[in-house]
Design an enzyme around this catalytic site. Structure first.
Site, PDB file in Angstrom:
ATOM      1  N   LYS A 282       0.842  -1.199   0.000  1.00  0.00           N
ATOM      2  CA  LYS A 282       0.000   0.000   0.000  1.00  0.00           C
ATOM      3  C   LYS A 282       0.876   1.248   0.000  1.00  0.00           C
ATOM      4  O   LYS A 282       2.011   1.201   0.455  1.00  0.00           O
ATOM      5  CB  LYS A 282      -0.845   0.034   1.279  1.00  0.00           C
ATOM      6  CG  LYS A 282      -1.951  -0.990   1.369  1.00  0.00           C
ATOM      7  CD  LYS A 282      -2.630  -0.884   2.731  1.00  0.00           C
ATOM      8  CE  LYS A 282      -3.606  -2.004   2.983  1.00  0.00           C
ATOM      9  NZ  LYS A 282      -4.834  -1.912   2.192  1.00  0.00           N
ATOM     10  N   ARG A 356     -10.207 -11.751   2.277  1.00  0.00           N
ATOM     11  CA  ARG A 356     -11.049 -12.822   1.744  1.00  0.00           C
ATOM     12  C   ARG A 356     -10.313 -14.165   1.749  1.00  0.00           C
ATOM     13  O   ARG A 356     -10.927 -15.213   1.821  1.00  0.00           O
ATOM     14  CB  ARG A 356     -11.548 -12.447   0.347  1.00  0.00           C
ATOM     15  CG  ARG A 356     -10.462 -12.273  -0.678  1.00  0.00           C
ATOM     16  CD  ARG A 356     -10.904 -11.454  -1.882  1.00  0.00           C
ATOM     17  NE  ARG A 356     -10.939 -10.020  -1.595  1.00  0.00           N
ATOM     18  CZ  ARG A 356     -11.278  -9.090  -2.488  1.00  0.00           C
ATOM     19  NH1 ARG A 356     -11.645  -9.436  -3.710  1.00  0.00           N
ATOM     20  NH2 ARG A 356     -11.289  -7.816  -2.160  1.00  0.00           N
TER      21      ARG A 356
END
Ligand code: MN
Ligand code: ZN
Length: 468
Positions: A282, A356
């Site tokens: 990020k 996920r």
């Protein structure tokens, strides 16, 4: 803080502060009127002079009001009477509670719990007033040094009493207070875990917190370690953990106070204690906030604590896959393919879509181990969900209309709203992989929906909902 419920006249309270409401256009509530009458028009005089016009959240503290027994009267603006609803009720309680901390009062009796909200009763009033007060009183200062902690002045306030109009409302008020005390126990657990920095709140710390709750309450806690995860073939979870030096934990909490043999409700929470994105790293801005990527886990641990505190007659299991997501020589790489516990292969196109990956194995574990009646997962899964809904609502996805409706209503009831998003099969096409059964990202469009759709691949047989 100690809380009480009682019923009595506003002008006769022998306390440090009595809290009453004033509607917009200087229109007093009944409790304010009672004080006005006892004081021969003191409140009316203040309103006439224009010091307070009754806008929502406005506060005016008045000392030495003649004819009453309390040291102070706090007037709280409530806004327009015909607009007064649930949000306004909470806003008024919150400003009053915050203002109380600044007054130096040791105790207070509030009449804001008399205010009627359409479709709600005094149980709800007291419950919501207590939760608003707890929100105002919450502080997180564990990470300050002893000296600066001592310098932070402790508020003097020790007792808050919620007044209800009639003695016959006391039982409802007490029920609301008991619920609120249980809920706020859980909320505190969750907030504290969320606020702790990632160097303290590691996967092991989350596991330790769960175990500590297991010592205080009838909660059975199991921690699955890496070798067991390997045995169970939780390769998606292990792939995320591979870049971290903190060993991953799968935290399992069983609170079984419901009927014997009844299938449990399963709560699954994402516990990424720090999310740097992995090799798909990020940008640096706001990276510190990625310590909050375990707030799904905190919510699940908090919810179990609340259920235990309230002694709810339910069977609940809480599952938290906990890990960090960091770049490293051992870290999973974009394009890597892993076989999940369910047997489905996943191409990890972006290592920052890690939530996920850990959830799919946790969901498979829950389904195989507990065959739950209902399964709800909670996760800070996608930035896309905040883009869609802002901070006003969680995205809700479910494969059962009834469950979705229940969760929406529960959220409305406590002012923690959700908004239902679609889970149509058409979105599955975005998760096609060139090399594996499924890809872990679905492109820019509908980012929160494709994330939910990914999880749905693993929850087809469950009565399931996902909160993002
Ligand atoms: Mn991520
Ligand atoms: Zn994440």
């Amino acid at each position: 803080m100690q809380y009480f419920v009682k019923s009595g006249n506003a002008e006769k309270q022998r306390v440090a502060c009595v809290v009453v409401g004033i509607f917009d256009r200087r229109h007093p509530t009944d409790a304010a009127n009672a004080i006005d009458t006892a004081s021969n028009g003191a409140i009316a005089g203040i309103l006439r002079r224009g010091d307070l016009d009754g806008k929502l959240g406005q506060i005016l503290v008045v000392h030495n009001v003649p004819g009453v027994f309390c040291d102070r009267v706090m007037l709280v603006g409530l806004g327009r009477e015909r607009n007064f609803g649930e949000a306004e009720f909470r806003a008024a309680q919150l400003s009053a509670a915050k203002a109380l901390l600044t007054t130096g009062s040791i105790d207070a009796v509030t009449y804001l719990t008399h205010l009627q909200v359409k479709g709600r009763d005094y149980q709800w009033n007291v419950q919501q007033a207590t939760l608003s007060a707890e929100g105002a009183f919450y502080r997180f200062d564990y990470c300050r040094g002893e000296k600066s902690r001592a310098e932070l002045q402790d508020p003097k306030l020790e007792r808050v009493t919620f007044d209800v109009p009639r003695r016959s409302d006391l039982a409802a008020g007490d029920r609301g207070l008991r619920e609120a005390c249980g809920i706020s126990r859980g909320v505190r657990v969750a907030k504290d875990l969320g606020n702790l920095p990632a160097n303290i709140c590691t996967p092991a710390h989350l596991a330790k917190q769960a175990q500590d709750l297991g010592k205080q309450y009838p909660i059975k806690v199991k921690i699955l370690e890496e070798p067991q995860m390997r045995e169970l073939r939780m390769n998606a979870l292990l792939a995320v953990a591979s870049g971290s030096r903190q060993p991953p934990k799968l935290i399992v909490m069983e609170y079984m106070r419901g009927p014997k043999g009844e299938k449990p409700i399963a709560l699954v929470g994402k516990g990424v204690t720090f999310d740097a994105g992995g090799i798909s790293i990020k940008p640096a801005a706001k990276l510190d906030e990625m310590k909050f990527d375990m707030c799904g886990a905190a919510s699940v641990i908090g919810a179990i604590a609340a259920a235990a505190e309230m002694q709810l007659p339910l069977n609940i299991v809480g599952i938290v896959p906990a890990t960090e997501n960091l770049p490293d020589g051992q870290a999973v790489k974009p394009g890597d393919i892993v076989t999940t516990m369910a047997g489905l292969t996943v191409e990890i196109l972006n290592t920052d879509a890690e939530g996920r990956l850990i959830l799919c194995d946790a969901l498979t574990y829950v389904a195989q181990t507990y065959d739950p009646a209902t399964c709800i997962d909670v996760a800070t899964l996608t930035g896309a969900c905040v883009i869609a809904l802002g901070h006003q609502a969680s995205g809700l996805f479910s494969n059962q209309t009834g469950l979705a409706r229940q969760l929406l209503a529960a959220g409305e009831c406590v002012g923690d709203r959700a908004w239902e998003m679609p889970l149509w099969e058409e979105y599955q096409a975005q998760l096609k992989s060139e090399f594996a059964d499924v890809a872990n990202i679905g492109g820019r469009e509908a980012g929160s929906i494709t994330a939910a759709s990914f999880l749905h691949r693993f929850t087809r047989k469950l009565r399931w909902a996902h909160l993002d």
